[in-house]
Design a protein around this motif. Structure first.
Motif, PDB file in Angstrom:
ATOM      1  N   PHE A  46       7.559  -1.806   6.294  1.00 40.66           N
ATOM      2  CA  PHE A  46       6.665  -2.916   5.975  1.00 40.66           C
ATOM      3  C   PHE A  46       7.440  -4.231   5.841  1.00 40.66           C
ATOM      4  O   PHE A  46       6.946  -5.290   6.238  1.00 40.66           O
ATOM      5  CB  PHE A  46       5.826  -2.631   4.724  1.00 40.66           C
ATOM      6  CG  PHE A  46       4.780  -3.690   4.499  1.00 40.66           C
ATOM      7  CD1 PHE A  46       3.808  -3.927   5.456  1.00 40.66           C
ATOM      8  CD2 PHE A  46       4.802  -4.490   3.366  1.00 40.66           C
ATOM      9  CE1 PHE A  46       2.859  -4.931   5.291  1.00 40.66           C
ATOM     10  CE2 PHE A  46       3.867  -5.497   3.189  1.00 40.66           C
ATOM     11  CZ  PHE A  46       2.890  -5.715   4.151  1.00 40.66           C
ATOM     12  N   TYR A  55       2.997 -10.945  12.934  1.00 38.18           N
ATOM     13  CA  TYR A  55       2.407 -10.762  11.598  1.00 38.18           C
ATOM     14  C   TYR A  55       2.457 -12.090  10.839  1.00 38.18           C
ATOM     15  O   TYR A  55       3.384 -12.387  10.105  1.00 38.18           O
ATOM     16  CB  TYR A  55       3.142  -9.650  10.835  1.00 38.18           C
ATOM     17  CG  TYR A  55       2.363  -9.112   9.650  1.00 38.18           C
ATOM     18  CD1 TYR A  55       1.279  -8.249   9.831  1.00 38.18           C
ATOM     19  CD2 TYR A  55       2.702  -9.474   8.364  1.00 38.18           C
ATOM     20  CE1 TYR A  55       0.557  -7.761   8.757  1.00 38.18           C
ATOM     21  CE2 TYR A  55       1.981  -8.985   7.270  1.00 38.18           C
ATOM     22  CZ  TYR A  55       0.914  -8.123   7.484  1.00 38.18           C
ATOM     23  OH  TYR A  55       0.203  -7.644   6.407  1.00 38.18           O
ATOM     24  N   ASN A 170      -7.665  -4.642   1.580  1.00 41.15           N
ATOM     25  CA  ASN A 170      -7.543  -3.220   1.866  1.00 41.15           C
ATOM     26  C   ASN A 170      -8.593  -2.382   1.136  1.00 41.15           C
ATOM     27  O   ASN A 170      -8.702  -1.179   1.366  1.00 41.15           O
ATOM     28  CB  ASN A 170      -6.132  -2.716   1.534  1.00 41.15           C
ATOM     29  CG  ASN A 170      -5.071  -3.389   2.397  1.00 41.15           C
ATOM     30  OD1 ASN A 170      -4.037  -3.792   1.920  1.00 41.15           O
ATOM     31  ND2 ASN A 170      -5.350  -3.555   3.678  1.00 41.15           N
ATOM     32  N   TYR A 210      -1.472  -6.385  14.019  1.00 42.78           N
ATOM     33  CA  TYR A 210      -1.482  -4.954  13.678  1.00 42.78           C
ATOM     34  C   TYR A 210      -1.139  -4.083  14.882  1.00 42.78           C
ATOM     35  O   TYR A 210      -1.346  -2.878  14.861  1.00 42.78           O
ATOM     36  CB  TYR A 210      -2.858  -4.572  13.109  1.00 42.78           C
ATOM     37  CG  TYR A 210      -3.117  -5.267  11.792  1.00 42.78           C
ATOM     38  CD1 TYR A 210      -2.831  -4.622  10.592  1.00 42.78           C
ATOM     39  CD2 TYR A 210      -3.564  -6.585  11.754  1.00 42.78           C
ATOM     40  CE1 TYR A 210      -3.020  -5.255   9.383  1.00 42.78           C
ATOM     41  CE2 TYR A 210      -3.756  -7.238  10.546  1.00 42.78           C
ATOM     42  CZ  TYR A 210      -3.486  -6.575   9.367  1.00 42.78           C
ATOM     43  OH  TYR A 210      -3.655  -7.206   8.166  1.00 42.78           O
ATOM     44  N   GLU A 286      -6.344   2.849   7.560  1.00 45.45           N
ATOM     45  CA  GLU A 286      -6.347   1.572   6.831  1.00 45.45           C
ATOM     46  C   GLU A 286      -7.453   0.636   7.281  1.00 45.45           C
ATOM     47  O   GLU A 286      -7.773   0.567   8.470  1.00 45.45           O
ATOM     48  CB  GLU A 286      -4.987   0.872   7.032  1.00 45.45           C
ATOM     49  CG  GLU A 286      -4.839  -0.504   6.413  1.00 45.45           C
ATOM     50  CD  GLU A 286      -4.493  -0.509   4.928  1.00 45.45           C
ATOM     51  OE1 GLU A 286      -5.193   0.191   4.164  1.00 45.45           O
ATOM     52  OE2 GLU A 286      -3.540  -1.205   4.542  1.00 45.45           O
ATOM     53  N   SER A 288      -8.452  -3.531   6.821  1.00 46.72           N
ATOM     54  CA  SER A 288      -7.949  -4.802   6.338  1.00 46.72           C
ATOM     55  C   SER A 288      -9.011  -5.873   6.608  1.00 46.72           C
ATOM     56  O   SER A 288      -9.241  -6.237   7.765  1.00 46.72           O
ATOM     57  CB  SER A 288      -6.628  -5.107   7.039  1.00 46.72           C
ATOM     58  OG  SER A 288      -6.019  -6.220   6.456  1.00 46.72           O
TER      59      SER A 288
HETATM   60  N1  TRP Z   1      -2.297  -3.421   4.304  1.00 45.30           N
HETATM   61  C1  TRP Z   1      -1.486  -4.464   4.870  1.00 45.30           C
HETATM   62  C2  TRP Z   1      -2.340  -5.371   5.740  1.00 45.30           C
HETATM   63  O1  TRP Z   1      -3.523  -5.171   5.849  1.00 45.30           O
HETATM   64  C3  TRP Z   1      -0.316  -3.816   5.510  1.00 45.30           C
HETATM   65  C4  TRP Z   1      -0.369  -3.414   6.945  1.00 45.30           C
HETATM   66  C5  TRP Z   1       0.136  -4.162   7.957  1.00 45.30           C
HETATM   67  C6  TRP Z   1      -0.859  -2.209   7.559  1.00 45.30           C
HETATM   68  N2  TRP Z   1       0.001  -3.499   9.139  1.00 45.30           N
HETATM   69  C7  TRP Z   1      -0.607  -2.308   8.928  1.00 45.30           C
HETATM   70  C8  TRP Z   1      -1.472  -1.065   7.090  1.00 45.30           C
HETATM   71  C9  TRP Z   1      -0.969  -1.293   9.825  1.00 45.30           C
HETATM   72  C10 TRP Z   1      -1.844  -0.049   7.999  1.00 45.30           C
HETATM   73  C11 TRP Z   1      -1.569  -0.166   9.348  1.00 45.30           C
HETATM   74  O2  TRP Z   1      -1.890  -6.354   6.270  1.00 45.30           O
END
Ligand code: TRP
Length: 326
Positions: A46, A55, A170, A210, A286, A288
């Protein structure tokens, strides 16, 4: 340093992890909880994500805090002493921008970083002692709510809570409302919350953040399976899964999946079970959320806050919103 105990039911971390994995993989569609991303390897990955050209989130928030630090700090400080409570402080790289400014202005406050990692809190206390010896630091090792409850019961002074890094994104919609309502219940009228939120923007920009070209995000997502292998005796063949992210511009939700490249069975020792994957079946790992300003307003009024000021970068990619408890 204050250490708040984490578990009431007597189970250990590995047992909880095994239970959560078994539960998530027996659902349809399959899921795995995102809190398990951050073992040592995941935390390193991360860190690498945050340095990626795609990012934008971390760099944007850094800029927002840097450019607005004087004004932000002016909103925090008035004549009375306050506790600056930093939820999920980690290495506090971003918070230090504000701490330096508060230190420079000799504001009457103490800094209360909260994190589940005792190591991180020891390191942070040490580095702040070095860098800003005049700032008084009271680290809390524990989960957010026990920490806020402890502060609520033991510290009657004014409170300013930091929830940086778009972590709120999240949560599911309903969870984010529950979360903010609970935060609010531990605060008093006039207390403040500074929260980072990623904003809606050109969908391709979000997707790339991502789905980076170097494959760091893929490695980060797949690390979840590697962690199940090493900690729970799982038998995932990592090469037989792929990272698949997708952004829905109507919902404003970025979703990440792990997709099985073939039909396969995976045994996970500590769950005592074998899990079946169809070819191209996915595991959701996840969400976001990306916010519109209208959503931010709805969120704040639903939870007992009012928006005091919105700080954002010139391209309106990321916002740090200052809320006041009504
Ligand atoms: N949760 C964070 C976000 O939303 C971290 C994250 C970055 C993440 N890239 C990701 C979580 C890819 C899962 C998959 O930015």
């Amino acid at each position: 340093m204050i250490e708040l105990s984490r578990k009431q039911d007597g189970s250990n971390d590995t047992e909880t992890f095994a239970r959560d994995v078994a539960e998530g993989l027996s659902q349809y569609p399959k899921t795995l909880p995102s809190r398990y991303f951050y073992d040592a390897a995941g935390s390193r990955l991360f860190q690498d994500i945050m340095a990626l050209p795609e990012y934008y989130l971390t760099r944007c928030e850094f800029k927002v805090l840097t450019e607005n630090r004087q004004e932000i700090v002016r909103h925090f400080a008035n004549d009375s002493f306050f506790h600056l409570i930093d939820l999920g402080a980690g290495d506090a790289l971003k918070t230090k921008i504000l701490l330096r400014e508060l230190d420079r202005q000799q504001s009457a406050f103490d800094y209360v970083p909260v994190d589940i990692s005792g190591d991180a809190m020891r390191q942070l206390s040490g580095s702040l002692q070095q860098e800003m010896p005049a700032v008084s630091v009271q680290a809390v090792v524990g989960e957010y709510f026990p920490a806020l409850e402890w502060m609520h019961e033991n510290k009657p002074e004014r409170k300013v809570v930091l929830f940086l890094g778009s972590n709120i994104g999240n949560f599911k919609q309903a969870e984010s409302i529950e979360f903010l309502k609970t935060v609010c219940s531990y605060l008093n009228s006039g207390d403040k919350l500074l929260m980072g939120l990623d904003l809606r923007k050109e969908p391709g920009t979000i997707l790339s953040a991502y789905n980076d070209a170097a494959g760091v995000t893929a490695a980060f997502n797949l690390n979840l399976l590697r962690r199940i292998n090493s900690e729970l005796g799982g038998e995932f063949d990592i090469a037989q899964f792929q990272h698949y992210p997708i952004y829905n511009p109507q919902e404003g939700v970025m979703r990440s999946f792990l997709v099985s490249k073939k039909e396969q069975e995976v045994y996970i020792r500590d769950t005592g079970r074998t899990f079946h994957f169809d070819a191209w079946e996915s595991i959701h790992t996840e969400n976001s959320h990306k916010y519109s300003m209208q959503q931010v307003e709805e969120l704040s009024s639903a939870c007992g806050f009012r928006i005091e000021t919105v700080f954002q970068d010139e391209a309106c990619r990321f916002a740090d919103v200052l809320f006041t408890v009504t």
